[in-house]
Design an enzyme around this catalytic site. Structure first.
Site, mmCIF file in Angstrom:
data_model
loop_
_atom_site.group_PDB
_atom_site.id
_atom_site.type_symbol
_atom_site.label_atom_id
_atom_site.label_comp_id
_atom_site.label_asym_id
_atom_site.label_seq_id
_atom_site.Cartn_x
_atom_site.Cartn_y
_atom_site.Cartn_z
ATOM 1 C CB ALA A 184 -13.694 -5.481 8.643
ATOM 2 C CD GLU B 282 -3.275 6.374 8.274
ATOM 3 O OE1 GLU B 282 -2.790 6.642 9.384
ATOM 4 O OE2 GLU B 282 -4.257 6.993 7.815
ATOM 5 C CB CYS C 22 -4.656 -1.651 0.583
ATOM 6 S SG CYS C 22 -3.339 -0.652 1.281
ATOM 7 C CB THR D 247 -2.807 -3.577 6.840
ATOM 8 O OG1 THR D 247 -3.088 -2.205 6.579
ATOM 9 C CG2 THR D 247 -4.088 -4.382 6.839
ATOM 10 C CB ALA E 249 10.708 6.067 5.125
ATOM 11 C CD GLN F 285 -4.928 -9.322 -6.028
ATOM 12 O OE1 GLN F 285 -5.541 -8.889 -7.000
ATOM 13 N NE2 GLN F 285 -3.796 -9.983 -6.160
ATOM 14 N N GLY G 99 4.200 5.380 6.217
ATOM 15 C CA GLY G 99 5.107 5.957 7.217
ATOM 16 C C GLY G 99 5.446 7.415 6.912
ATOM 17 C CG PHE H 91 -17.590 -3.911 4.607
ATOM 18 C CD1 PHE H 91 -17.048 -5.037 5.212
ATOM 19 C CD2 PHE H 91 -18.921 -3.620 4.845
ATOM 20 C CE1 PHE H 91 -17.812 -5.858 6.039
ATOM 21 C CE2 PHE H 91 -19.696 -4.439 5.669
ATOM 22 C CZ PHE H 91 -19.148 -5.556 6.267
HETATM 23 P P1 NAD Z 1 5.937 0.602 1.434
HETATM 24 O O1 NAD Z 1 6.432 -0.611 0.764
HETATM 25 O O2 NAD Z 1 5.702 1.852 0.641
HETATM 26 O O3 NAD Z 1 6.926 1.012 2.639
HETATM 27 C C1 NAD Z 1 7.413 0.129 3.570
HETATM 28 C C2 NAD Z 1 8.834 0.536 3.930
HETATM 29 O O4 NAD Z 1 9.282 -0.280 5.015
HETATM 30 C C3 NAD Z 1 9.856 0.343 2.823
HETATM 31 O O5 NAD Z 1 10.472 1.581 2.518
HETATM 32 C C4 NAD Z 1 10.853 -0.680 3.385
HETATM 33 O O6 NAD Z 1 12.195 -0.446 2.992
HETATM 34 C C5 NAD Z 1 10.680 -0.475 4.867
HETATM 35 N N1 NAD Z 1 11.127 -1.619 5.672
HETATM 36 C C6 NAD Z 1 10.822 -2.935 5.500
HETATM 37 N N2 NAD Z 1 11.407 -3.673 6.447
HETATM 38 C C7 NAD Z 1 12.100 -2.827 7.236
HETATM 39 C C8 NAD Z 1 12.911 -3.008 8.399
HETATM 40 N N3 NAD Z 1 13.093 -4.205 8.919
HETATM 41 N N4 NAD Z 1 13.495 -1.917 8.947
HETATM 42 C C9 NAD Z 1 13.300 -0.690 8.420
HETATM 43 N N5 NAD Z 1 12.540 -0.465 7.336
HETATM 44 C C10 NAD Z 1 11.939 -1.522 6.748
HETATM 45 O O7 NAD Z 1 4.588 0.178 2.172
HETATM 46 P P2 NAD Z 1 3.319 1.094 2.525
HETATM 47 O O8 NAD Z 1 2.452 1.257 1.321
HETATM 48 O O9 NAD Z 1 3.793 2.299 3.251
HETATM 49 O O10 NAD Z 1 2.534 0.140 3.516
HETATM 50 C C11 NAD Z 1 2.991 -0.097 4.825
HETATM 51 C C12 NAD Z 1 1.893 -0.794 5.601
HETATM 52 O O11 NAD Z 1 0.748 0.073 5.691
HETATM 53 C C13 NAD Z 1 1.373 -2.076 4.961
HETATM 54 O O12 NAD Z 1 1.043 -2.990 5.973
HETATM 55 C C14 NAD Z 1 0.118 -1.626 4.231
HETATM 56 O O13 NAD Z 1 -0.813 -2.676 4.085
HETATM 57 C C15 NAD Z 1 -0.418 -0.580 5.166
HETATM 58 N N6 NAD Z 1 -1.261 0.436 4.532
HETATM 59 C C16 NAD Z 1 -0.924 0.972 3.334
HETATM 60 C C17 NAD Z 1 -1.709 1.965 2.771
HETATM 61 C C18 NAD Z 1 -1.360 2.564 1.438
HETATM 62 O O14 NAD Z 1 -2.158 3.340 0.935
HETATM 63 N N7 NAD Z 1 -0.211 2.272 0.859
HETATM 64 C C19 NAD Z 1 -2.830 2.441 3.453
HETATM 65 C C20 NAD Z 1 -3.121 1.897 4.697
HETATM 66 C C21 NAD Z 1 -2.332 0.903 5.228
HETATM 67 C C1 UDX Z 2 -7.579 1.970 0.032
HETATM 68 C C2 UDX Z 2 -8.605 2.426 1.085
HETATM 69 O O1 UDX Z 2 -9.528 3.329 0.462
HETATM 70 C C3 UDX Z 2 -7.902 3.109 2.249
HETATM 71 O O2 UDX Z 2 -8.848 3.439 3.252
HETATM 72 C C4 UDX Z 2 -6.860 2.150 2.819
HETATM 73 O O3 UDX Z 2 -6.171 2.785 3.858
HETATM 74 C C5 UDX Z 2 -5.882 1.705 1.746
HETATM 75 O O4 UDX Z 2 -6.618 1.120 0.648
HETATM 76 P P1 UDX Z 2 -6.180 3.149 -1.870
HETATM 77 O O5 UDX Z 2 -5.972 1.766 -2.360
HETATM 78 O O6 UDX Z 2 -5.022 4.041 -1.690
HETATM 79 O O7 UDX Z 2 -6.951 3.134 -0.466
HETATM 80 O O8 UDX Z 2 -7.178 3.925 -2.872
HETATM 81 P P2 UDX Z 2 -8.758 3.830 -3.130
HETATM 82 O O9 UDX Z 2 -9.256 5.188 -3.362
HETATM 83 O O10 UDX Z 2 -9.459 3.031 -2.122
HETATM 84 O O11 UDX Z 2 -8.827 3.061 -4.529
HETATM 85 C C6 UDX Z 2 -8.461 1.713 -4.671
HETATM 86 C C7 UDX Z 2 -8.765 1.242 -6.080
HETATM 87 O O12 UDX Z 2 -10.171 1.167 -6.301
HETATM 88 C C8 UDX Z 2 -8.228 2.159 -7.173
HETATM 89 O O13 UDX Z 2 -7.722 1.382 -8.231
HETATM 90 C C9 UDX Z 2 -9.436 2.945 -7.615
HETATM 91 O O14 UDX Z 2 -9.332 3.412 -8.919
HETATM 92 C C10 UDX Z 2 -10.515 1.887 -7.469
HETATM 93 N N1 UDX Z 2 -11.866 2.438 -7.285
HETATM 94 C C11 UDX Z 2 -12.140 3.203 -6.191
HETATM 95 C C12 UDX Z 2 -12.863 2.151 -8.214
HETATM 96 O O15 UDX Z 2 -12.629 1.449 -9.198
HETATM 97 N N2 UDX Z 2 -14.122 2.644 -7.998
HETATM 98 C C13 UDX Z 2 -14.433 3.404 -6.912
HETATM 99 O O16 UDX Z 2 -15.601 3.803 -6.795
HETATM 100 C C14 UDX Z 2 -13.412 3.692 -5.975
#
Ligand code: NAD
Ligand code: UDX
Length: 466
Positions: A213, A156, A267, A127, A8, A269, A12, A217
Site C-alpha cells: 500500500a 523495509e 519496487c 516485499t 545480500a 512497478q 539485505g 500511494f
Molecule cells: P537484490 O536483487 O538486490 O538482492 C537479493 C539477493 O538475494 C541477491 O543477491 C540474490 O543472489 C539473493 N538470493 C536469491 N535467492 C537466494 C537464496 N535462495 N539463497 C541466498 N540468497 C539468495 O534485491 P533487493 O533490492 O535487495 O530486494 C530484496 C527485497 O526487498 C525485494 O522483495 C524487494 O521488493 C524488497 N525491497 C527492496 C527495496 C529496494 O530499495 N531495493 C526497498 C524495500 C524493499
Molecule cells: C521506493 C520507496 O520510496 C521506498 O519507501 C521503498 O522501500 C522502495 O521503493 P526507491 O524506489 O528506492 O524507493 O526510490 P524513490 O525515492 O521512491 O524513487 C522512485 C522513483 O520515483 C525514482 O525513479 C524517482 O526518480 C521517482 N520520483 C520520486 C519522481 O519521479 N518524483 C518524485 O517526486 C519522487
C-alpha cells in the site's frame, strides 16, 4: 544474539550493516548464493553504491558484521533469520507480468526447514504479497529436525540513494506477527536506535499489505503529478508551480510531487502490479483497474518523452547523436532497474538514433545488459538486428561533456548533481545547432540555457521562452 540475513542485495546489505552498527551485542551474518556479490561485500568496492554505506560497513565488518556464502551454517546458528531475497515480477506462466515470483522466498523457506534446529524467528524482509507468511509457515512446518518457528513480517521502507539515512532515522519500523514474545525480540533490536513510538506492531497481514500500500500511494502521487504535467504542457501552466501550490496544502504536503520522465526502481512497478494481481485474485476488478492506471500513466510518461524528442528533432533522429545524461533510476545509486532511461533509449534506438550515454555510477556492461533485456522477444532471444543496433548505436562515455560532443541534442534522464555544474556556454560550443535540450528531471536552469541559445523542452513546462 545471532542474526542471519538471506540475501545480500540492496536491502539485505544496508539493513544488516545498520543493525550491526547500532547493536554491538548482536552478531550479524549476511549470506547469499551469489559468490561474486559476497566477495564484493568483503572487498573495498561494495556491490552497491549508497552514500555513507562504505563507512558503516567498514566500521563493523569483521567485528559483528560478516558476509558469507555459507548459507546453511549461518541458518543453523542464528536465533533470528531475515529473508531479504528478490521478489521480481513473474516472467512466465500464471500471473506473468504481474504476480510476484516467490520462488526465491520459497527456496529460502525450504532451506531453513531443511537445516534449522531448535527455535527460530523468521522475519520477512522482502516485499511479499499479503498472506505469504501462511505459505512460509506451511513449508517450515515440515522441518525434519522438529525445529519450531515464529514468522514475523518486517517490511523495509528505505529508498535507494538515501538508504543509510533512512535506516538511521526511519519514519517508522513496522513489525507484524502473532507471537508477542517474538515481536518483542525484534522490537528490542530496533529499539537500540529507533524511538519506541516509531516502532509499530500489527497483525501479520496488515504488515504485509502496508508495504504494498505504501509503495502504491507513493507511486500514485508521481503518476498524478505526471498526468498534470501533460496538461501543463498543453495549457502553458508550469508543473513545478502547480506542485508547489498544491503541496502547500498541509493535507496534500510537498513531498513526492516532482514531475519527471517517469518513476523507475525495482519496487514501484513491481509492487503495484503485484497489488493488481492480488486484487484480481480476490475478484476486486475495479480496485485492480484503479491501481493499474498508476503504471499505465508511468508508461505513457516515458513514451511521451521519447515521442516529443523525436518530433522536436524534425521527426527523425536516425543517425543523429543524442547525449543521454544519466542511466540510474534516480541519483546517488548505481541501480538501473526499471530506469526510465532504458525505455526512452529503446524508443530512440528503434528510430535508429546514436546514443552517447554517460552515468557517473553505472557500468557500460550494465547499460548494454539493460538494453538487451528490453529488446528481448517472446522467445527470450534478442534478434540479430537488435543486437547490432545496440552494438553499433551505443557509445558509452566517461563524462557528460564527452557524451554531448557533436551531439544533436542532450537529454537529462537522471538528476545527478554534477549535471547542474555544467556551464550552458561550454555545452553550447560543442553541440550541433539548433541545440536541443530535453530535461526529463527539470533539473537544469532552463532560463540560462535558453539565453545561451538552446531550445529547451522540459516536463510540464509548455513552450519555454527566455
Ligand atoms: P537484490 O536483487 O538486490 O538482492 C537479493 C539477493 O538475494 C541477491 O543477491 C540474490 O543472489 C539473493 N538470493 C536469491 N535467492 C537466494 C537464496 N535462495 N539463497 C541466498 N540468497 C539468495 O534485491 P533487493 O533490492 O535487495 O530486494 C530484496 C527485497 O526487498 C525485494 O522483495 C524487494 O521488493 C524488497 N525491497 C527492496 C527495496 C529496494 O530499495 N531495493 C526497498 C524495500 C524493499
Ligand atoms: C521506493 C520507496 O520510496 C521506498 O519507501 C521503498 O522501500 C522502495 O521503493 P526507491 O524506489 O528506492 O524507493 O526510490 P524513490 O525515492 O521512491 O524513487 C522512485 C522513483 O520515483 C525514482 O525513479 C524517482 O526518480 C521517482 N520520483 C520520486 C519522481 O519521479 N518524483 C518524485 O517526486 C519522487
Amino acid at each position: 544474539m545471532k542474526i542471519c540475513c538471506i540475501g545480500a542485495g540492496y536491502v539485505g546489505g544496508p539493513t544488516m550493516a545498520m543493525i550491526a552498527h547500532q547493536c554491538s551485542d548482536i552478531d550479524v551474518y549476511v549470506v547469499d548464493i551469489n559468490e561474486e556479490r559476497i566477495a564484493a561485500w568483503n572487498s573495498d568496492e561494495l556491490p552497491i553504491f549508497e552514500p555513507g554505506l562504505q563507512d558503516v560497513v567498514e566500521a563493523n565488518r569483521g567485528k559483528n558484521l560478516f558476509f558469507s556464502t555459507a548459507v546453511d551454517d549461518h541458518i543453523r546458528d542464528a536465533d533470528m533469520i531475515f529473508i531479504s531475497v528478490n521478489t521480481p515480477t513473474k516472467v512466465y506462466g500464471v500471473g506473468k507480468g504481474r504476480a510476484a515470483d516467490l520462488k526465491y522466498v520459497e527456496l529460502c523457506a525450504r532451506r531453513i526447514a531443511e537445516v534449522a534446529v531448535g527455535h527460530k524467528i523468521i522475519v520477512e524482509k522482502s516485499t511479499l504479497p499479503v498472506r505469504t507468511a501462511e505459505t512460509i509457515k506451511r513449508i517450515l512446518a515440515n522441518s525434519p529436525h522438529e525445529a519450531t518457528f515464529d514468522v514475523l513480517s518486517n517490511p523495509e521502507f528505505l529508498a535507494e540513494g538515501t538508504a543509510v539515512e533512512d535506516l538511521e532515522a526511519p519514519d517508522r519500523v513496522l513489525i507484524g506477527g502473532e507471537s508477542k514474545d517474538s515481536i518483542q525480540k525484534l522490537v528490542d533490536v530496533y529499539a537500540n536506535w529507533v524511538d519506541r513510538d516509531r516502532i509499530l506492531t500489527t497483525n501479520l497481514w496488515s504488515s504485509e499489505l502496508s508495504k504494498l500500500a505504501a509503495n502504491a500511494f507513493l507511486a500514485q502521487r508521481i503518476s498524478s503529478i505526471n498526468a498534470m504535467s501533460a496538461l501543463c504542457e498543453a495549457t502553458q501552466a508550469d508543473v513545478d508551480e502547480v506542485a508547489h501550490a498544491i503541496g502547500q496544502d498541509s493535507r496534500i504536503g510537498p513531498k513526492f510531487l516532482k514531475s519527471s520522465v517517469g518513476f523507475g526502481g525495482s519496487c514501484f512497478q513491481k509492487d503495484i502490479l503485484n497489488l493488481v494481481y492480488l486484487c484480481e485474485f480476490y475478484g476486486l476488478k475495479e480496485v485492480a483497474e484503479y491501481w493499474e492506471q498508476v503504471v499505465k500513466m508511468n508508461d505513457y510518461q516515458k513514451e511521451r518523452f521519447a515521442r516529443n524528442m523525436i518530433r522536436t528533432m524534425f521527426n527523425t533522429v536516425s543517425g543523429k547523436r543524442i547525449a543521454i545524461w544519466g542511466w540510474a533510476f534516480k541519483k546517488d545509486t548505481n541501480d538501473t532497474r526499471e530506469s526510465a532511461a532504458i525505455y526512452v533509449c529503446r524508443d530512440l534506438l528503434i528510430e535508429q538514433a546514436t546514443l552517447a550515454i554517460y552515468d557517473p555510477k553505472v557500468s557500460a556492461k550494465q547499460i548494454k545488459q539493460d538494453l538487451e533485456y528490453v529488446f528481448k522477444q517472446e522467445n527470450g532471444e534478442v534478434s540479430e538486428r537488435d543486437k547490432n543496433l545496440i552494438e553499433n548505436n551505443i557509445i558509452i562515455c566517461d563524462s557528460a561533456f564527452e557524451a554531448a560532443t557533436q551531439a544533436h541534442s542532450v537529454a537529462v534522464m537522471t538528476e545527478w548533481d554534477e549535471f547542474k555544474d555544467i556551464e550552458p556556454a561550454d555545452l553550447y560550443d560543442i553541440v550541433f545547432k539548433p541545440a536541443f535540450l530535453f530535461d526529463g528531471r527539470n533539473l537544469l536552469d532552463h532560463k540560462a540555457y535558453i539565453k545561451q541559445g538552446f531550445e529547451v523542452y522540459a516536463i510540464g513546462k509548455g513552450l519555454l521562452e527566455g
